[in-house]
Design an enzyme around this catalytic site. Sequence first.
Site, PDB file in Angstrom:
ATOM      1  N   GLY A 156       0.731  -1.275  -0.216  1.00  9.53           N
ATOM      2  CA  GLY A 156      -0.011   0.095  -0.036  1.00  9.53           C
ATOM      3  C   GLY A 156       1.012   1.159   0.047  1.00  9.53           C
TER       4      GLY A 156
ATOM      5  N   SER B 244       1.403   3.080  -2.545  1.00  9.85           N
ATOM      6  CA  SER B 244       0.941   4.065  -3.754  1.00  9.85           C
ATOM      7  C   SER B 244       0.289   5.453  -2.953  1.00  9.85           C
ATOM      8  CB  SER B 244      -0.161   3.519  -4.296  1.00  9.85           C
ATOM      9  OG  SER B 244      -1.203   2.954  -3.724  1.00  9.85           O
ATOM     10  N   ARG B 245      -0.067   5.220  -1.613  1.00 10.01           N
ATOM     11  CA  ARG B 245      -0.744   6.647  -1.263  1.00 10.01           C
ATOM     12  C   ARG B 245      -0.500   6.411   0.327  1.00 10.01           C
ATOM     13  NH1 ARG B 245      -6.294   5.650  -1.467  1.00 10.01           N
ATOM     14  NH2 ARG B 245      -6.386   3.720  -2.183  1.00 10.01           N
TER      15      ARG B 245
ATOM     16  N   ASN C  18       1.196  -2.494   5.446  1.00  9.06           N
ATOM     17  CA  ASN C  18       0.473  -1.451   5.759  1.00  9.06           C
ATOM     18  C   ASN C  18      -0.956  -1.292   4.918  1.00  9.06           C
ATOM     19  OD1 ASN C  18       0.320   1.732   6.034  1.00  9.06           O
ATOM     20  ND2 ASN C  18       0.278   1.401   3.534  1.00  9.06           N
TER      21      ASN C  18
ATOM     22  N   SER D 112      -4.436  -0.613  14.142  1.00  8.39           N
ATOM     23  CA  SER D 112      -5.201   0.459  14.399  1.00  8.39           C
ATOM     24  C   SER D 112      -5.730   0.863  15.675  1.00  8.39           C
ATOM     25  CB  SER D 112      -6.596   0.697  13.493  1.00  8.39           C
ATOM     26  OG  SER D 112      -7.363   1.620  13.824  1.00  8.39           O
TER      27      SER D 112
ATOM     28  N   TYR E 225     -13.660  -4.063  10.382  1.00 10.19           N
ATOM     29  CA  TYR E 225     -12.290  -3.380  10.434  1.00 10.19           C
ATOM     30  C   TYR E 225     -11.615  -3.593  12.022  1.00 10.19           C
ATOM     31  CZ  TYR E 225      -9.012   0.377   9.943  1.00 10.19           C
ATOM     32  OH  TYR E 225      -7.685   0.975  10.208  1.00 10.19           O
TER      33      TYR E 225
ATOM     34  N   ALA F 277     -12.327  -5.984  14.031  1.00  9.37           N
ATOM     35  CA  ALA F 277     -11.698  -7.089  14.369  1.00  9.37           C
ATOM     36  C   ALA F 277     -10.636  -7.643  13.594  1.00  9.37           C
ATOM     37  CB  ALA F 277     -13.072  -8.273  14.101  1.00  9.37           C
TER      38      ALA F 277
HETATM   39  P1  NDP Z   1      -5.248   4.821   2.029  1.00 11.27           P
HETATM   40  O1  NDP Z   1      -6.617   4.325   1.871  1.00 11.27           O
HETATM   41  O2  NDP Z   1      -4.822   6.181   1.864  1.00 11.27           O
HETATM   42  O3  NDP Z   1      -4.320   3.834   0.872  1.00 11.27           O
HETATM   43  C1  NDP Z   1      -4.654   2.331   1.218  1.00 11.27           C
HETATM   44  C2  NDP Z   1      -3.558   1.600   0.459  1.00 11.27           C
HETATM   45  O4  NDP Z   1      -3.699   0.134   0.467  1.00 11.27           O
HETATM   46  C3  NDP Z   1      -3.311   1.989  -1.036  1.00 11.27           C
HETATM   47  O5  NDP Z   1      -1.926   1.860  -1.369  1.00 11.27           O
HETATM   48  C4  NDP Z   1      -4.161   0.637  -1.575  1.00 11.27           C
HETATM   49  O6  NDP Z   1      -3.617   0.439  -3.169  1.00 11.27           O
HETATM   50  C5  NDP Z   1      -3.783  -0.219  -0.992  1.00 11.27           C
HETATM   51  N1  NDP Z   1      -4.739  -1.384  -0.879  1.00 11.27           N
HETATM   52  C6  NDP Z   1      -6.123  -1.210  -0.753  1.00 11.27           C
HETATM   53  N2  NDP Z   1      -6.804  -2.268  -1.060  1.00 11.27           N
HETATM   54  C7  NDP Z   1      -5.835  -3.338  -1.371  1.00 11.27           C
HETATM   55  C8  NDP Z   1      -5.778  -4.696  -1.865  1.00 11.27           C
HETATM   56  N3  NDP Z   1      -7.008  -5.495  -1.956  1.00 11.27           N
HETATM   57  N4  NDP Z   1      -4.704  -5.222  -2.001  1.00 11.27           N
HETATM   58  C9  NDP Z   1      -3.468  -4.362  -1.836  1.00 11.27           C
HETATM   59  N5  NDP Z   1      -3.442  -3.219  -1.476  1.00 11.27           N
HETATM   60  C10 NDP Z   1      -4.606  -2.697  -1.233  1.00 11.27           C
HETATM   61  O7  NDP Z   1      -4.695   4.066   3.471  1.00 11.27           O
HETATM   62  P2  NDP Z   1      -4.197   4.704   4.716  1.00 11.27           P
HETATM   63  O8  NDP Z   1      -2.564   5.289   4.161  1.00 11.27           O
HETATM   64  O9  NDP Z   1      -4.884   5.511   5.606  1.00 11.27           O
HETATM   65  O10 NDP Z   1      -3.774   3.364   5.753  1.00 11.27           O
HETATM   66  C11 NDP Z   1      -2.921   2.507   5.751  1.00 11.27           C
HETATM   67  C12 NDP Z   1      -3.010   1.749   6.859  1.00 11.27           C
HETATM   68  O11 NDP Z   1      -3.075   2.389   7.962  1.00 11.27           O
HETATM   69  C13 NDP Z   1      -4.218   0.850   6.564  1.00 11.27           C
HETATM   70  O12 NDP Z   1      -3.735  -0.661   7.214  1.00 11.27           O
HETATM   71  C14 NDP Z   1      -5.315   1.288   7.425  1.00 11.27           C
HETATM   72  O13 NDP Z   1      -6.269   0.548   7.994  1.00 11.27           O
HETATM   73  C15 NDP Z   1      -4.428   1.691   8.757  1.00 11.27           C
HETATM   74  N6  NDP Z   1      -4.855   2.952   9.496  1.00 11.27           N
HETATM   75  C16 NDP Z   1      -5.270   3.992   8.857  1.00 11.27           C
HETATM   76  C17 NDP Z   1      -5.692   5.067   9.605  1.00 11.27           C
HETATM   77  C18 NDP Z   1      -6.223   6.414   8.874  1.00 11.27           C
HETATM   78  O14 NDP Z   1      -6.779   7.313   9.677  1.00 11.27           O
HETATM   79  N7  NDP Z   1      -5.852   6.773   7.820  1.00 11.27           N
HETATM   80  C19 NDP Z   1      -6.150   5.088  11.071  1.00 11.27           C
HETATM   81  C20 NDP Z   1      -5.576   3.713  11.666  1.00 11.27           C
HETATM   82  C21 NDP Z   1      -5.048   2.874  10.796  1.00 11.27           C
HETATM   83  P3  NDP Z   1      -4.233   1.642  -4.392  1.00 11.27           P
HETATM   84  O15 NDP Z   1      -3.577   2.917  -3.914  1.00 11.27           O
HETATM   85  O16 NDP Z   1      -3.798   0.829  -5.405  1.00 11.27           O
HETATM   86  O17 NDP Z   1      -5.547   1.449  -4.428  1.00 11.27           O
END
Ligand code: NDP
Length: 252
Positions: free
Chosen positions: A12, A14-15, A88, A144, A157, A159
């Site tokens: 993950g 990319s963002r 991540n 999280s 989520y 869980a």
């Molecule tokens: P974003 O939504 O900004 O980015 C999600 C990332 O996960 C992207 O790179 C996306 O790829 C990738 N992704 C989504 N679905 C899949 C899949 N099926 N297979 C592989 N990759 C996938 O998320 P965040 O940066 O906010 O979150 C990162 C982590 O932090 C997560 O695990 C989230 O649960 C956790 N988190 C986030 C919080 C928040 O407030 N933001 C709070 C607590 C925890 P693509 O760009 O190609 O879609």
Amino acid sequence: MSFDNKVVLVTGASRGIGRAVAHEFAQAGARVAIHYHHNRTAAEETLSTLSGGPHKIFQADQGRPADARDLVEAVIELMGGIDILVNNAGIFEEHRLADVGYEQWLSAWEHTLAVNLLGPANITFWAARHMIENGGGRIVNISSRGAFRGEPDGPAYGASKAGLNAMSQSLAKALAPHNIFVCVVAPGWVDTDMAAESLAGPGGEAVRAQSPLGRVAYPQEVAQTVLFLASEGTDFLTGCIVDVNGASYLRS
Ligand code: NDP
């Protein structure tokens, strides 16, 4: 912290948090395997901003068990190995019990557990088997605050992240004899796409007010914690879960 000559797989990347993690590792000398799911353009943007290298981009749906093996094998083949894995990537799907039908409930649970729990478990399987052969490694999983505080709008989520915590701690015990150390970072709200709608909406102020700092975390703050946990000299932290939530939820 120096990560010279280390290869880091960041899922993950990319963002959001993953991109910040990739950035910090590259600045510290690592070569980064930038994983993404759908958003190739965003992964290329991540790549274009990284210093050092060479870094590479990899696509996989971590909700598909076969992709986990393909991803890890591709990274090992093209980058020469994996020293550090950062699980991540994750998703949040709303499914309030009082509002959704059973089909939607089932689908949210199946999809969330597949991506947030089974995905990291399967990627860890292949990466850790490689690390065992290689003499060791480090794994940092992004969980999280919701695992502890509850996720009323997305119980699957919460869980999935509680499961990720438990898996990480079990593997910390199982893998320590192989010189592999496993830690968890548990962020509260972070300023990324995942949180954007909530932060921009009418509840945004209340979300920021959860922390006495009056804001949510910057992705870099989570990233710096990840780097610390992946650095040399932190072996005895294995099994830890580090909160990065601005004192919005305290536990002892
Ligand atoms: P974003 O939504 O900004 O980015 C999600 C990332 O996960 C992207 O790179 C996306 O790829 C990738 N992704 C989504 N679905 C899949 C899949 N099926 N297979 C592989 N990759 C996938 O998320 P965040 O940066 O906010 O979150 C990162 C982590 O932090 C997560 O695990 C989230 O649960 C956790 N988190 C986030 C919080 C928040 O407030 N933001 C709070 C607590 C925890 P693509 O760009 O190609 O879609």
